[in-house]
Design a protein around this motif. Structure first.
Motif, PDB file in Angstrom:
ATOM      1  N   VAL A  21       0.834  -1.205   0.000  1.00  0.00           N
ATOM      2  CA  VAL A  21       0.000   0.000   0.000  1.00  0.00           C
ATOM      3  C   VAL A  21       0.871   1.259   0.000  1.00  0.00           C
ATOM      4  CG1 VAL A  21      -1.677   1.339   1.346  1.00  0.00           C
ATOM      5  CG2 VAL A  21      -1.995  -1.129   1.057  1.00  0.00           C
ATOM      6  N   ASP A  22       1.803   1.360   0.947  1.00  0.00           N
ATOM      7  CA  ASP A  22       2.579   2.583   1.123  1.00  0.00           C
ATOM      8  C   ASP A  22       3.673   2.774   0.079  1.00  0.00           C
ATOM      9  OD1 ASP A  22       1.015   2.961   3.370  1.00  0.00           O
ATOM     10  OD2 ASP A  22       2.590   2.399   4.795  1.00  0.00           O
ATOM     11  N   VAL A  23       4.266   1.697  -0.397  1.00  0.00           N
ATOM     12  CA  VAL A  23       5.375   1.806  -1.336  1.00  0.00           C
ATOM     13  C   VAL A  23       4.935   1.484  -2.766  1.00  0.00           C
ATOM     14  CG1 VAL A  23       7.676   0.958  -1.943  1.00  0.00           C
ATOM     15  CG2 VAL A  23       7.086   1.315   0.460  1.00  0.00           C
ATOM     16  N   ALA A  24       4.297   0.341  -2.969  1.00  0.00           N
ATOM     17  CA  ALA A  24       3.908  -0.052  -4.329  1.00  0.00           C
ATOM     18  C   ALA A  24       2.722   0.750  -4.839  1.00  0.00           C
ATOM     19  CB  ALA A  24       3.596  -1.548  -4.381  1.00  0.00           C
ATOM     20  N   GLY A  25       1.925   1.330  -3.932  1.00  0.00           N
ATOM     21  CA  GLY A  25       0.823   2.180  -4.362  1.00  0.00           C
ATOM     22  C   GLY A  25      -0.498   1.465  -4.591  1.00  0.00           C
ATOM     23  N   LEU A  26      -0.621   0.218  -4.135  1.00  0.00           N
ATOM     24  CA  LEU A  26      -1.904  -0.477  -4.236  1.00  0.00           C
ATOM     25  C   LEU A  26      -2.837   0.037  -3.148  1.00  0.00           C
ATOM     26  CD1 LEU A  26      -0.658  -4.141  -4.855  1.00  0.00           C
ATOM     27  CD2 LEU A  26      -1.206  -2.378  -6.528  1.00  0.00           C
ATOM     28  N   THR A  27      -4.114  -0.282  -3.252  1.00  0.00           N
ATOM     29  CA  THR A  27      -5.068   0.120  -2.225  1.00  0.00           C
ATOM     30  C   THR A  27      -5.715  -1.123  -1.618  1.00  0.00           C
ATOM     31  OG1 THR A  27      -6.822   0.367  -3.862  1.00  0.00           O
ATOM     32  CG2 THR A  27      -5.601   2.349  -3.286  1.00  0.00           C
ATOM     33  N   GLN A  28      -5.929  -1.061  -0.314  1.00  0.00           N
ATOM     34  CA  GLN A  28      -6.606  -2.173   0.354  1.00  0.00           C
ATOM     35  C   GLN A  28      -8.094  -2.070   0.038  1.00  0.00           C
ATOM     36  OE1 GLN A  28      -5.686  -2.660   4.521  1.00  0.00           O
ATOM     37  NE2 GLN A  28      -7.653  -3.650   4.899  1.00  0.00           N
ATOM     38  N   GLY A  29      -8.692  -3.214  -0.304  1.00  0.00           N
ATOM     39  CA  GLY A  29     -10.097  -3.206  -0.675  1.00  0.00           C
ATOM     40  C   GLY A  29     -10.849  -4.381  -0.094  1.00  0.00           C
ATOM     41  N   ALA A  30     -12.062  -4.543  -0.576  1.00  0.00           N
ATOM     42  CA  ALA A  30     -12.963  -5.584  -0.081  1.00  0.00           C
ATOM     43  C   ALA A  30     -12.367  -6.973  -0.285  1.00  0.00           C
ATOM     44  CB  ALA A  30     -14.304  -5.492  -0.793  1.00  0.00           C
ATOM     45  N   ARG A  31     -12.661  -7.853   0.673  1.00  0.00           N
ATOM     46  CA  ARG A  31     -12.201  -9.241   0.631  1.00  0.00           C
ATOM     47  C   ARG A  31     -13.305 -10.109   1.213  1.00  0.00           C
ATOM     48  NH1 ARG A  31      -9.431 -12.655   4.483  1.00  0.00           N
ATOM     49  NH2 ARG A  31      -8.117 -14.176   3.428  1.00  0.00           N
ATOM     50  N   PRO A  32     -13.607 -11.244   0.574  1.00  0.00           N
ATOM     51  CA  PRO A  32     -14.620 -12.134   1.134  1.00  0.00           C
ATOM     52  C   PRO A  32     -14.252 -12.580   2.547  1.00  0.00           C
ATOM     53  CG  PRO A  32     -14.074 -12.791  -1.103  1.00  0.00           C
ATOM     54  CD  PRO A  32     -13.066 -11.745  -0.696  1.00  0.00           C
ATOM     55  N   PRO A  33     -15.234 -12.964   3.351  1.00  0.00           N
ATOM     56  CA  PRO A  33     -14.972 -13.358   4.745  1.00  0.00           C
ATOM     57  C   PRO A  33     -14.430 -14.784   4.853  1.00  0.00           C
ATOM     58  CG  PRO A  33     -17.305 -13.484   4.292  1.00  0.00           C
ATOM     59  CD  PRO A  33     -16.669 -12.931   3.057  1.00  0.00           C
ATOM     60  N   PHE A  34     -13.191 -14.982   4.426  1.00  0.00           N
ATOM     61  CA  PHE A  34     -12.551 -16.293   4.532  1.00  0.00           C
ATOM     62  C   PHE A  34     -12.238 -16.604   5.994  1.00  0.00           C
ATOM     63  CE2 PHE A  34     -11.074 -14.885   0.226  1.00  0.00           C
ATOM     64  CZ  PHE A  34     -11.818 -15.794  -0.509  1.00  0.00           C
ATOM     65  N   SER A  35     -11.958 -17.855   6.286  1.00  0.00           N
ATOM     66  CA  SER A  35     -11.650 -18.255   7.664  1.00  0.00           C
ATOM     67  C   SER A  35     -10.204 -17.947   8.045  1.00  0.00           C
ATOM     68  CB  SER A  35     -11.933 -19.749   7.858  1.00  0.00           C
ATOM     69  OG  SER A  35     -11.114 -20.511   6.987  1.00  0.00           O
ATOM     70  N   ILE A  36      -9.362 -17.559   7.083  1.00  0.00           N
ATOM     71  CA  ILE A  36      -7.962 -17.217   7.346  1.00  0.00           C
ATOM     72  C   ILE A  36      -7.794 -15.716   7.120  1.00  0.00           C
ATOM     73  CG2 ILE A  36      -5.585 -17.558   6.541  1.00  0.00           C
ATOM     74  CD1 ILE A  36      -6.401 -20.376   5.711  1.00  0.00           C
ATOM     75  N   ASP A  37      -7.051 -15.067   8.017  1.00  0.00           N
ATOM     76  CA  ASP A  37      -6.812 -13.628   7.888  1.00  0.00           C
ATOM     77  C   ASP A  37      -6.059 -13.304   6.599  1.00  0.00           C
ATOM     78  OD1 ASP A  37      -8.045 -13.019  10.264  1.00  0.00           O
ATOM     79  OD2 ASP A  37      -6.184 -12.986  11.433  1.00  0.00           O
ATOM     80  N   GLY A  38      -6.285 -12.117   6.098  1.00  0.00           N
ATOM     81  CA  GLY A  38      -5.575 -11.674   4.911  1.00  0.00           C
ATOM     82  C   GLY A  38      -6.099 -10.353   4.401  1.00  0.00           C
ATOM     83  N   TYR A  39      -5.567  -9.935   3.276  1.00  0.00           N
ATOM     84  CA  TYR A  39      -5.959  -8.687   2.629  1.00  0.00           C
ATOM     85  C   TYR A  39      -6.028  -8.912   1.126  1.00  0.00           C
ATOM     86  CZ  TYR A  39      -4.343  -6.534   6.991  1.00  0.00           C
ATOM     87  OH  TYR A  39      -4.161  -6.192   8.303  1.00  0.00           O
ATOM     88  N   TRP A  40      -6.895  -8.155   0.465  1.00  0.00           N
ATOM     89  CA  TRP A  40      -6.882  -8.049  -0.987  1.00  0.00           C
ATOM     90  C   TRP A  40      -6.452  -6.632  -1.310  1.00  0.00           C
ATOM     91  CZ3 TRP A  40     -11.512 -10.733  -3.858  1.00  0.00           C
ATOM     92  CH2 TRP A  40     -11.378 -12.119  -3.749  1.00  0.00           C
ATOM     93  N   LEU A  41      -5.441  -6.515  -2.157  1.00  0.00           N
ATOM     94  CA  LEU A  41      -4.887  -5.218  -2.519  1.00  0.00           C
ATOM     95  C   LEU A  41      -5.138  -4.975  -4.001  1.00  0.00           C
ATOM     96  CD1 LEU A  41      -1.612  -5.627  -0.481  1.00  0.00           C
ATOM     97  CD2 LEU A  41      -3.779  -4.602   0.240  1.00  0.00           C
ATOM     98  N   TYR A  42      -5.646  -3.798  -4.291  1.00  0.00           N
ATOM     99  CA  TYR A  42      -6.188  -3.481  -5.609  1.00  0.00           C
ATOM    100  C   TYR A  42      -5.303  -2.531  -6.403  1.00  0.00           C
ATOM    101  CZ  TYR A  42     -10.720  -5.486  -4.293  1.00  0.00           C
ATOM    102  OH  TYR A  42     -11.740  -6.336  -3.942  1.00  0.00           O
ATOM    103  N   ALA A  43      -5.342  -2.724  -7.734  1.00  0.00           N
ATOM    104  CA  ALA A  43      -4.749  -1.794  -8.703  1.00  0.00           C
ATOM    105  C   ALA A  43      -5.748  -1.654  -9.832  1.00  0.00           C
ATOM    106  CB  ALA A  43      -3.423  -2.332  -9.230  1.00  0.00           C
TER     107      ALA A  43
END
Length: 132
Positions: A21-43
């Motif tokens: 997010v801070d360096v590559a410039g992607l944005t954090q966005g919506a992610r389905p409610p999976f049972s494992i933690d994580g993030y989806w990062l958008y371009a």
């Protein structure tokens, strides 16, 4: 055919998210409610990078599946200089390399960041975009 997304499994979700997010410039966005933690990062409105929490430790003596690296192409000198500024601002170490011209393919500049053990992120642009 085109790349849909890349998934990176990491034990340090926060550091990986901040880098993308801070360096590559992607944005954090919506992610389905999976049972494992994580993030989806958008371009450009698409979830390009999926970060997933590493919940299973690697097995000793076996090579764990991994992605060697992910590469992002920057199309302008302004994008390249902005990336360099963000890397410097945050104290992120990187290495550079050059791909010589081959036939009609112009020379390329490459920049590599070792995000975590086994995870490398490459940024690439036309060499003339990377000239000071």
């Amino acid at each position: 055919m085109q790349l849909d997304h890349a998934t990176i499994v990491t034990a340090d979700l926060g550091t990986a998210r901040r880098f993308f997010v801070d360096v590559a410039g992607l944005t954090q966005g919506a992610r389905p409610p999976f049972s494992i933690d994580g993030y989806w990062l958008y371009a450009n409105g698409r979830p390009l990078i999926h970060l997933i929490d590493a919940t299973v430790p690697a097995v000793t003596g076996r090579t764990a599946p991994r992605i060697d690296h992910i590469a992002f192409r920057l199309e302008s000198a302004a994008e390249w200089q902005a990336l360099l500024g963000r890397l410097r601002e945050r104290g992120v170490d990187y290495q550079t390399a050059y791909v010589p011209q081959m036939g009609p393919q112009e020379a390329q500049a490459q920049l590599f960041v070792a995000l975590a053990p086994g995870v490398v992120v490459e940024f690439v642009t036309a060499l003339h975009h990377a000239q000071p």
